[in-house]
Design a protein around this motif. Structure first.
Motif, PDB file in Angstrom:
ATOM      1  N   GLU A 192       9.585  62.573  -9.890  1.00  0.00           N
ATOM      2  CA  GLU A 192       8.716  63.501  -9.184  1.00  0.00           C
ATOM      3  C   GLU A 192       7.396  63.706  -9.923  1.00  0.00           C
ATOM      4  N   GLY A 193       6.290  63.533  -9.197  1.00  0.00           N
ATOM      5  CA  GLY A 193       4.974  63.800  -9.746  1.00  0.00           C
ATOM      6  C   GLY A 193       4.557  62.897 -10.880  1.00  0.00           C
ATOM      7  N   ASP A 194       5.156  61.703 -10.979  1.00  0.00           N
ATOM      8  CA  ASP A 194       4.854  60.821 -12.097  1.00  0.00           C
ATOM      9  C   ASP A 194       5.174  59.391 -11.687  1.00  0.00           C
ATOM     10  N   ALA A 195       4.813  58.447 -12.556  1.00  0.00           N
ATOM     11  CA  ALA A 195       5.196  57.056 -12.313  1.00  0.00           C
ATOM     12  C   ALA A 195       6.709  56.937 -12.347  1.00  0.00           C
ATOM     13  N   ARG A 196       7.213  55.844 -11.800  1.00  0.00           N
ATOM     14  CA  ARG A 196       8.662  55.647 -11.766  1.00  0.00           C
ATOM     15  C   ARG A 196       9.242  55.711 -13.172  1.00  0.00           C
ATOM     16  N   ALA A 197      10.398  56.354 -13.276  1.00  0.00           N
ATOM     17  CA  ALA A 197      11.051  56.501 -14.569  1.00  0.00           C
ATOM     18  C   ALA A 197      11.721  55.189 -14.962  1.00  0.00           C
ATOM     19  N   GLN A 198      11.658  54.865 -16.246  1.00  0.00           N
ATOM     20  CA  GLN A 198      12.309  53.677 -16.776  1.00  0.00           C
ATOM     21  C   GLN A 198      13.165  54.082 -17.956  1.00  0.00           C
ATOM     22  N   LEU A 199      14.441  53.717 -17.901  1.00  0.00           N
ATOM     23  CA  LEU A 199      15.368  54.052 -18.975  1.00  0.00           C
ATOM     24  C   LEU A 199      16.114  52.796 -19.396  1.00  0.00           C
ATOM     25  N   ALA A 200      16.030  52.487 -20.679  1.00  0.00           N
ATOM     26  CA  ALA A 200      16.694  51.303 -21.215  1.00  0.00           C
ATOM     27  C   ALA A 200      17.765  51.734 -22.211  1.00  0.00           C
ATOM     28  N   ALA A 201      18.827  50.949 -22.298  1.00  0.00           N
ATOM     29  CA  ALA A 201      19.892  51.245 -23.255  1.00  0.00           C
ATOM     30  C   ALA A 201      20.499  49.946 -23.756  1.00  0.00           C
ATOM     31  N   ILE A 202      20.728  49.888 -25.048  1.00  0.00           N
ATOM     32  CA  ILE A 202      21.468  48.804 -25.677  1.00  0.00           C
ATOM     33  C   ILE A 202      22.692  49.441 -26.299  1.00  0.00           C
ATOM     34  N   SER A 203      23.868  48.943 -25.970  1.00  0.00           N
ATOM     35  CA  SER A 203      25.082  49.568 -26.473  1.00  0.00           C
ATOM     36  C   SER A 203      26.001  48.515 -27.078  1.00  0.00           C
ATOM     37  N   LYS A 204      26.530  48.853 -28.218  1.00  0.00           N
ATOM     38  CA  LYS A 204      27.530  48.022 -28.881  1.00  0.00           C
ATOM     39  C   LYS A 204      28.713  48.933 -29.192  1.00  0.00           C
ATOM     40  N   SER A 261      22.689  39.876 -36.444  1.00  0.00           N
ATOM     41  CA  SER A 261      23.481  41.096 -36.634  1.00  0.00           C
ATOM     42  C   SER A 261      22.624  42.280 -37.080  1.00  0.00           C
ATOM     43  N   PRO A 262      21.770  42.145 -38.121  1.00  0.00           N
ATOM     44  CA  PRO A 262      20.921  43.294 -38.473  1.00  0.00           C
ATOM     45  C   PRO A 262      19.909  43.638 -37.396  1.00  0.00           C
ATOM     46  N   VAL A 263      19.390  42.631 -36.676  1.00  0.00           N
ATOM     47  CA  VAL A 263      18.464  42.923 -35.591  1.00  0.00           C
ATOM     48  C   VAL A 263      19.185  43.707 -34.494  1.00  0.00           C
ATOM     49  N   LEU A 264      20.388  43.264 -34.140  1.00  0.00           N
ATOM     50  CA  LEU A 264      21.171  43.958 -33.116  1.00  0.00           C
ATOM     51  C   LEU A 264      21.491  45.375 -33.548  1.00  0.00           C
ATOM     52  N   ASP A 265      21.874  45.553 -34.810  1.00  0.00           N
ATOM     53  CA  ASP A 265      22.165  46.893 -35.306  1.00  0.00           C
ATOM     54  C   ASP A 265      20.931  47.786 -35.201  1.00  0.00           C
ATOM     55  N   TYR A 266      19.783  47.221 -35.535  1.00  0.00           N
ATOM     56  CA  TYR A 266      18.563  48.017 -35.495  1.00  0.00           C
ATOM     57  C   TYR A 266      18.188  48.401 -34.069  1.00  0.00           C
ATOM     58  N   VAL A 267      18.232  47.444 -33.148  1.00  0.00           N
ATOM     59  CA  VAL A 267      17.865  47.743 -31.758  1.00  0.00           C
ATOM     60  C   VAL A 267      18.828  48.769 -31.172  1.00  0.00           C
ATOM     61  N   THR A 268      20.095  48.682 -31.536  1.00  0.00           N
ATOM     62  CA  THR A 268      21.070  49.659 -31.063  1.00  0.00           C
ATOM     63  C   THR A 268      20.733  51.051 -31.581  1.00  0.00           C
ATOM     64  N   ARG A 269      20.297  51.142 -32.838  1.00  0.00           N
ATOM     65  CA  ARG A 269      19.910  52.443 -33.401  1.00  0.00           C
ATOM     66  C   ARG A 269      18.662  52.984 -32.713  1.00  0.00           C
ATOM     67  N   VAL A 270      17.709  52.099 -32.408  1.00  0.00           N
ATOM     68  CA  VAL A 270      16.513  52.531 -31.692  1.00  0.00           C
ATOM     69  C   VAL A 270      16.900  53.121 -30.343  1.00  0.00           C
ATOM     70  N   SER A 271      17.793  52.440 -29.623  1.00  0.00           N
ATOM     71  CA  SER A 271      18.235  52.928 -28.318  1.00  0.00           C
ATOM     72  C   SER A 271      18.912  54.280 -28.449  1.00  0.00           C
ATOM     73  N   SER A 272      19.723  54.437 -29.489  1.00  0.00           N
ATOM     74  CA  SER A 272      20.420  55.706 -29.700  1.00  0.00           C
ATOM     75  C   SER A 272      19.444  56.822 -30.037  1.00  0.00           C
ATOM     76  N   ALA A 273      18.434  56.518 -30.860  1.00  0.00           N
ATOM     77  CA  ALA A 273      17.443  57.532 -31.232  1.00  0.00           C
ATOM     78  C   ALA A 273      16.639  57.974 -30.028  1.00  0.00           C
ATOM     79  N   ALA A 274      16.370  57.038 -29.114  1.00  0.00           N
ATOM     80  CA  ALA A 274      15.580  57.367 -27.930  1.00  0.00           C
ATOM     81  C   ALA A 274      16.357  58.244 -26.966  1.00  0.00           C
ATOM     82  N   GLY A 275      17.684  58.191 -27.016  1.00  0.00           N
ATOM     83  CA  GLY A 275      18.481  58.943 -26.050  1.00  0.00           C
ATOM     84  C   GLY A 275      18.682  58.139 -24.787  1.00  0.00           C
ATOM     85  N   ASN A 276      19.424  58.682 -23.840  1.00  0.00           N
ATOM     86  CA  ASN A 276      19.714  57.913 -22.632  1.00  0.00           C
ATOM     87  C   ASN A 276      19.564  58.701 -21.343  1.00  0.00           C
TER      88      ASN A 276
END
Length: 365
Positions: free
Chosen positions: A109-121, A170-185
């Motif tokens: 509402e009242g804004d551009a379309r919402a975009q939500l991304a999640a990476i889960s392990k 593996s470390p890249v995946l761990d990092y991207v997963t942490r970024v997704s978690s920090a951003a929330g869902n």
């Protein structure tokens, strides 16, 4: 929830993944670049028209939350990964991770379309070995928290991967997963700054064809009238009767009553009447804190001004449905009236109200 700075995230990402983020593209452009890798490049094989089932027959008896209607401005929607079966991971001689990726775009509402991304392990998908390949893994993992539904189609990208463990990924995946978690869902504003990092990280992972296998993936638009349980199956479209697909009590996919012998992912869109993280909406949280400060200081005029600002912010919030906005305003208004009854501040006896956050207002009693 502690939020890392954009600069520290970028620096960490560069160190872990050895990737340049110069000239980061828009989230929309990343989405379409990502699609090519998701459905073709990550598998390293010719395109296969996988079978997507928008609504699995009788699934509402197994996942009762999806039986409720979905109406614009009347509810929130959530995305859950329900169960998976990994098949292409059999090519890995070592241990591997199961990784789920989702990218949801919907009206805001009242804004551009919402975009939500999640990476889960999820824990059940971490450090698997070849003995887990033929098992169906029940996850029931939330990929998108309750987000206000404003109508129109919901655009979904979803991918399920097997990623070889023990190497650079593996470390890249761990990092991207942490970024997704920090951003929330679920809070759209919180995740927006992290979308480029998530997209670039998964782009890197998908590009490592020797160490990554795409199990199933889909890019589609879903018109939600009620909740739904959907499935993506690693079998060519038209090769079986989708009306014969059902879920068992453990949310595993069956074909004609028997376990299906193919990789798949089952996920659901669920309507929800509640948004439990309403207290994390920044503009509401800050304005509510101003009300609390005025109450504790016994300042009637400041409390009235802060309440007016809070009321406008709640009504205008794209993250709340109208019913919740009105309820939140009503409860907050009552709190101010209780603190300053007729007769003025001088008639108030006892201690001033204790410090309270917006989350403690008990919107859903």
């Amino acid at each position: 929830m502690q939020m890392l700075s954009r600069r520290s995230l970028v620096q960490s990402f560069l160190a872990v993944g050895s990737v340049t983020l110069a000239g980061v593209r828009s989230a929309s452009a990343q989405r379409f670049d990502w699609l090519a890798r998701l459905l073709v490049g990550a598998s390293g094989a010719p395109p296969v028209d996988l079978t997507f089932i928008p609504s699995v027959q009788g699934a509402e008896s197994i996942v009762p939350e999806v039986a409720k209607p979905i109406e614009p401005d009347a509810c929130y929607i959530e995305l859950y990964l329900e169960s998976i079966r990994l098949a292409k991971a059999r090519r890995f001689a070592t241990r591997f991770h199961g990784v789920a990726y989702s990218f949801v775009t919907l009206a805001r509402e009242g804004d551009a379309r919402a975009q939500l991304a999640a990476i889960s392990k999820p824990d059940k998908l971490a450090e698997l070995d070849r003995g887990a390949i033929d098992k169906v893994i029940v996850v029931s993992k939330q990929m998108m928290g309750p987000t206000a539904y404003r109508g129109g189609p919901v655009l979904l990208q979803f991918g399920l991967f097997s990623v070889k463990s023990g190497n650079l990924l593996s470390p890249v995946l761990d990092y991207v997963t942490r970024v997704s978690s920090a951003a929330g869902n679920s809070y759209v504003g919180a995740i927006k700054p992290f979308l480029p990092l998530i997209a670039e990280g998964m782009d890197l992972i998908a590009g490592q064809r020797e160490d990554t296998a795409l199990e199933v993936g889909v890019d589609t638009a879903i018109d939600l009238k009620t909740g739904s349980v959907s499935a993506i199956v690693d079998l060519p479209r038209g090769s079986f009767n989708i009306d014969k697909l059902t879920l068992d009590k453990d949310r595993k996919l069956l074909l004609d009553g028997k376990p299906i012998d193919a990789g798949y992912a089952v996920f659901s869109f669920r309507p929800s009447a509640e948004k439990s993280d309403y207290g994390e909406i920044p503009e509401l949280r800050d304005r509510y804190a101003a009300i609390q400060s005025a109450l504790r200081g016994g300042k009637l005029k400041d409390a009235q001004d802060a309440l007016a600002a809070f009321r406008l912010a709640a009504i205008a919030s794209p993250d709340l449905i109208p019913a919740d906005a009105s309820k939140l305003v009503e409860k907050t208004t009552q709190k101010v009236r209780t603190a300053f009854p007729p007769g003025g501040v001088g008639d108030v006896s006892g201690p001033r109200p204790k410090a309270e956050t917006l989350s403690e207002i008990q919107l859903y009693e």
